[in-house]
Write an enzyme that holds these catalytic residues in place. Structure first.
Site, PDB file in Angstrom:
ATOM      1  N   VAL A  88      36.233 -26.571   0.362  1.00 29.26           N
ATOM      2  CA  VAL A  88      36.265 -28.407  -0.259  1.00 29.26           C
ATOM      3  C   VAL A  88      35.245 -30.081   0.787  1.00 29.26           C
ATOM      4  O   VAL A  88      35.459 -29.373   2.070  1.00 29.26           O
ATOM      5  CB  VAL A  88      38.011 -29.145  -0.137  1.00 29.26           C
ATOM      6  CG1 VAL A  88      37.480 -30.211  -0.553  1.00 29.26           C
ATOM      7  CG2 VAL A  88      38.400 -28.217  -1.530  1.00 29.26           C
ATOM      8  N   GLY A  89      34.535 -30.839  -0.170  1.00 28.59           N
ATOM      9  CA  GLY A  89      33.915 -32.028   0.602  1.00 28.59           C
ATOM     10  C   GLY A  89      33.257 -31.126   1.436  1.00 28.59           C
ATOM     11  O   GLY A  89      32.677 -31.853   2.106  1.00 28.59           O
ATOM     12  N   GLY A  91      29.514 -30.568   0.168  1.00 23.72           N
ATOM     13  CA  GLY A  91      28.516 -30.820  -0.515  1.00 23.72           C
ATOM     14  C   GLY A  91      28.455 -28.964  -1.732  1.00 23.72           C
ATOM     15  O   GLY A  91      26.925 -29.315  -2.315  1.00 23.72           O
ATOM     16  N   ALA A  96      33.279 -31.111  -8.961  1.00 24.44           N
ATOM     17  CA  ALA A  96      32.766 -30.369 -10.076  1.00 24.44           C
ATOM     18  C   ALA A  96      33.863 -29.376 -10.876  1.00 24.44           C
ATOM     19  O   ALA A  96      33.691 -28.674 -12.143  1.00 24.44           O
ATOM     20  CB  ALA A  96      30.958 -30.441 -10.177  1.00 24.44           C
ATOM     21  N   ALA A  97      33.526 -28.463 -10.308  1.00 29.44           N
ATOM     22  CA  ALA A  97      33.405 -26.723 -10.208  1.00 29.44           C
ATOM     23  C   ALA A  97      35.284 -26.990 -10.690  1.00 29.44           C
ATOM     24  O   ALA A  97      35.105 -26.377 -12.046  1.00 29.44           O
ATOM     25  CB  ALA A  97      33.292 -26.030  -9.619  1.00 29.44           C
ATOM     26  N   ASP A 138      26.011 -32.130 -10.863  1.00 32.81           N
ATOM     27  CA  ASP A 138      27.490 -31.034 -10.766  1.00 32.81           C
ATOM     28  C   ASP A 138      28.082 -30.317 -11.169  1.00 32.81           C
ATOM     29  O   ASP A 138      27.703 -29.220 -11.405  1.00 32.81           O
ATOM     30  CB  ASP A 138      27.704 -31.794  -9.839  1.00 32.81           C
ATOM     31  CG  ASP A 138      27.531 -31.989  -7.958  1.00 32.81           C
ATOM     32  OD1 ASP A 138      26.336 -32.218  -8.293  1.00 32.81           O
ATOM     33  OD2 ASP A 138      28.566 -32.222  -6.777  1.00 32.81           O
TER      34      ASP A 138
HETATM   35  C1  MEV Z   1      24.384 -35.007  -3.890  1.00 31.21           C
HETATM   36  O1  MEV Z   1      25.839 -33.765  -3.780  1.00 31.21           O
HETATM   37  C2  MEV Z   1      23.565 -35.477  -4.011  1.00 31.21           C
HETATM   38  C3  MEV Z   1      22.856 -36.576  -3.673  1.00 31.21           C
HETATM   39  O2  MEV Z   1      22.023 -36.616  -4.652  1.00 31.21           O
HETATM   40  C4  MEV Z   1      24.023 -37.710  -4.522  1.00 31.21           C
HETATM   41  C5  MEV Z   1      24.097 -37.741  -5.191  1.00 31.21           C
HETATM   42  O3  MEV Z   1      22.938 -36.991  -6.556  1.00 31.21           O
HETATM   43  O4  MEV Z   1      25.032 -38.228  -6.296  1.00 31.21           O
HETATM   44  C6  MEV Z   1      22.744 -36.926  -1.958  1.00 31.21           C
END
Ligand code: MEV
Length: 301
Positions: A88-89, A91, A96-97, A138
């Site tokens: 989690v958290g 990136g 989203a999943a 995402d």
């Molecule tokens: C974050 O996963 C991706 C970024 O480009 C932010 C976004 O696209 O919303 C940093």
């Protein structure tokens, strides 16, 4: 009972630049969140975080889906249980999943007749509601699967390589990092704008390298993209350690994936190097996850 699952995602190229409409390449990866749903007397949401009813503190994303669907198609109660292999958290698109897997589960239980486009856009509206602002990437990639050129949403050939993800376990806030880049761009527009546009060009070049299956060059350009991400201030020591260790252990390329400032990096790897890369990520203080691109977006399991 119905079980649906949805994958995590990584950026091969283009995070941050995509915020300024530059090109990016995003892949769904085979690390999944599973959502089980069945009719019940009440609303019950169960996960490793605890068992709740509708609860915007503990289960904000699932609660928002439950509320929205109940308004459109009333039902008495459901019991939802969530299991996830996505940290989690970090990136990798864990929210989203869980959102698209929950929508897919309702879609099948209540026979709502939503197609994948509707699941992705409904999912995006939920992410926006909970986060304030969210990119549609995402939810789109988790719904559709595969390797996707952004913003065109064109499917590309999947890389026939492994991906080794390294999680720093350092929390970072996407919103703060996006704001940091915006502020740098504001102060030094003539310096930062060309960097973002060069990231977009690396991504476009990456599209033809994927098509030609030229993974050596793809990895080299991922390294260039990493240098540019450092230049816009989204690197950190923990990520650098994992990225450099992966390259020393034979990765074709390694870079941040997602917002940076913590979270995860991703290395492109041939079979013979995945063990060494995983070991070096661990030695450098990270948690390795060996995975690959999956065409399987959200699905009924
Ligand atoms: C974050 O996963 C991706 C970024 O480009 C932010 C976004 O696209 O919303 C940093």
């Amino acid at each position: 009972m119905i079980t649906c699952s949805a994958p995590a995602k990584v950026y091969l190229f283009g995070e941050h630049a995509v915020v300024y409409n530059e090109s990016a390449i995003c892949c769904a990866v085979n690390i999944r969140t599973r959502v089980n749903i069945e009719y019940s007397e009440n609303i019950v949401i169960n996960s490793s975080l605890g068992t709740t009813g509708i609860d915007y503190e503990i289960h904000p994303y699932v609660s928002a889906v439950v509320d929205k669907i109940r308004k459109k198609s009333p039902y008495r109660g459901v019991s939802i249980s969530i299991e996830s292999d996505i940290p989690v958290g970090s990136g990798l698109g864990s929210s989203a999943a869980v959102v698209v897997a929950t929508i897919c589960a309702f879609n099948n239980l209540l026979k709502l007749g939503m197609d994948k486009e509707s699941i992705a856009s409904f999912g995006h509206s939920i992410e926006k509601e909970i986060q304030g602002a969210a990119s549609a990437t995402d939810t789109y990639v988790s719904t559709m699967g595969g390797t996707v050129a952004i913003p065109a949403r064109r499917h590309l050939k999947n890389p026939l390589c492994n991906l080794v993800i390294g999680n720093t376990n350092v929390f970072s806030s996407t919103g703060q990092l996006v704001a940091k880049v915006a502020s740098l761009k504001n102060i030094y527009p003539e310096v930062i704008t060309p960097i973002l546009s060069t990231i977009g060009k690396a991504s476009l070049r990456g599209e033809s390298l994927l098509e030609n299956e030229d993974y050596r060059a793809l990895g080299e350009l991922m390294n260039v993209n990493q240098g540019l991400l450092e230049a816009i201030g989204v690197g950190c020591d923990e990520l650098s350690r994992l990225i450099h260790s992966s390259r020393t252990a034979g990765a074709l390329g390694a870079k941040i994936t997602g917002a940076g400032g913590g979270g995860c990096m991703v290395a492109l790897a041939e079979n013979e190097n995945i063990d060494a890369i995983s070991r070096e990520i661990k030695n450098a203080g990270g948690i390795p996850i060996v995975t690959g691109v999956t065409d399987s977006g959200v699905r009924v399991d």
